[in-house]
Design an enzyme around this catalytic site. Structure first.
Site, mmCIF file in Angstrom:
data_model
loop_
_atom_site.group_PDB
_atom_site.id
_atom_site.type_symbol
_atom_site.label_atom_id
_atom_site.label_comp_id
_atom_site.label_asym_id
_atom_site.label_seq_id
_atom_site.Cartn_x
_atom_site.Cartn_y
_atom_site.Cartn_z
ATOM 1 N N GLU A 70 0.834 -1.203 0.000
ATOM 2 C CA GLU A 70 0.000 0.000 0.000
ATOM 3 C C GLU A 70 0.870 1.256 0.000
ATOM 4 O OE1 GLU A 70 -2.427 1.842 -0.265
ATOM 5 O OE2 GLU A 70 -4.308 0.772 0.019
ATOM 6 N N ARG A 97 -7.522 1.021 12.869
ATOM 7 C CA ARG A 97 -6.146 1.346 12.490
ATOM 8 C C ARG A 97 -6.169 2.375 11.378
ATOM 9 N NH1 ARG A 97 -4.865 -0.402 7.439
ATOM 10 N NH2 ARG A 97 -5.626 -2.398 6.647
ATOM 11 N N ASN A 154 -5.262 3.691 7.714
ATOM 12 C CA ASN A 154 -5.112 3.063 6.403
ATOM 13 C C ASN A 154 -4.293 4.013 5.527
ATOM 14 O OD1 ASN A 154 -5.618 0.732 4.790
ATOM 15 N ND2 ASN A 154 -7.170 1.866 3.643
ATOM 16 N N ASN A 169 -9.457 5.659 2.354
ATOM 17 C CA ASN A 169 -8.528 5.170 1.344
ATOM 18 C C ASN A 169 -7.984 6.273 0.450
ATOM 19 O OD1 ASN A 169 -7.129 2.837 0.357
ATOM 20 N ND2 ASN A 169 -8.972 1.642 0.724
ATOM 21 N N ASP A 194 -9.865 1.375 -4.081
ATOM 22 C CA ASP A 194 -8.836 1.369 -3.044
ATOM 23 C C ASP A 194 -8.003 2.642 -3.158
ATOM 24 O OD1 ASP A 194 -6.689 0.584 -1.269
ATOM 25 O OD2 ASP A 194 -7.280 -1.493 -1.554
#
Length: 305
Positions: A17, A111, A113, A162, A216
């Site tokens: 990521e 959490r 991202n 995201n 995403d």
């Protein structure tokens, strides 16, 4: 269009990521979230370096710090940390906690991202539920950190915070909450760092909810087109945000496409991270470079502390 999709050598990340291209270092930084690892692809050497920072459990994003060599901000659970890493060693170290969010016991399952700096060096980053149903429990939030230490909640009621992108020419910001199955465009005041007037410009809902595409990470090119990764779709979509038209569908040999960033000496190579979560077969988790797209990216910004 004749473009080429190739994996980087030993660029694997189980949950890759947050790719960030550093022009000065001619390097792509990215993370392997659940392994808590930081990665750097050196363009000149065509080599990937990997580090684990002691004390970091979930490394959700990485952004270099403006004016401080080998310093980065990273997300770890609900903390944003300043860390040191020389980009070569297999270990880095935590310098300090920059800020922490959602301290209540309820949010222990949350959490950070994705995270990215806007063109003025403000850090935008958001949270999500990672234990439980992130589509039902919309406990995530989007935050903004400004130079000097001010932290603001930009958006609540977030499922999976995201992708982020900005266009200074049109005064727009783009944001993805994966749980909404769409990309939103905001009017963006670059002086104040404030987004407003959201509207959907790319809708990934399908006729059946189980077939909805999961948007995403995201990047933008110098023409203002956005590139949207789909976590369950084998595809990166190039979209004109003004018309909502899909200009190109870039296909991959793995299902979970997580994010993208333009890099290379001319910012004309598109680097794409993927995931091997949920027992996805090889080549899932590979990091790819795409050449021959005929597009160039915008320089990515570092965080100003």
């Amino acid at each position: 269009m004749s473009y080429k999709v190739e994996p980087l050598p030993k660029g694997y990340a189980h949950l890759g990521e947050s790719p960030h291209w550093d022009i000065e270092k001619q390097s792509l930084y990215y993370v392997d979230i659940e392994a808590g690892k930081l990665l750097r692809y050196d363009y000149q050497q065509d080599k990937v370096y990997v580090a684990k920072v002691p004390g970091v459990e979930l490394a959700s994003f990485i952004v270099p710090v403006e004016g401080e060599d080998d310093k980065f901000v990273i997300g770890d659970k609900r903390r944003v940390l300043v860390v040191s890493w020389d980009g070569i060693s297999d270990s880095g170290k935590i310098d300090r906690v920059l800020f922490e969010v959602q301290p209540d016991e309820k949010y222990v399952v949350n959490r950070f991202n994705d995270g990215k700096a806007d063109p003025r060096g403000r850090l935008f980053c958001g949270t999500m539920v990672y234990v439980g149903d992130e589509f039902k429990n919309r406990w995530g939030e989007l935050y903004k950190y400004e130079k000097g230490g001010k932290v603001t909640v930009v958006k609540t009621d977030v499922g999976i915070s995201n992708g982020l992108a900005w266009n200074e020419k049109t005064n727009k910001m783009y944001y993805i909450d994966t749980a909404d199955y769409e990309v939103k465009e905001y009017d963006y005041d670059f002086n104040a760092g404030v987004p407003s007037n959201p509207k959907v410009i790319f809708d990934l809902h399908k006729s059946s909810p189980k077939n909805n595409l999961l948007p995403d990470g995201m990047t933008i090119d110098s023409d203002g087109n956005i590139y949207v990764a789909t976590f369950n779709g084998h595809t990166l979509y190039k979209v004109n945000p003004t018309t909502g038209k899909v200009l190109l569908e870039i296909k991959f040999p793995c299902k979970q496409i997580t994010s993208a960033a333009f890099g290379g000496p001319n910012l004309d190579i598109l680097y794409v991270t993927t995931s091997a979560k949920f027992d996805q077969p090889s080549p899932a988790g590979s990091t790819y470079k795409i050449t021959g797209l005929g597009a160039r990216g915008l320089p990515m910004s570092k965080v100003q502390l």
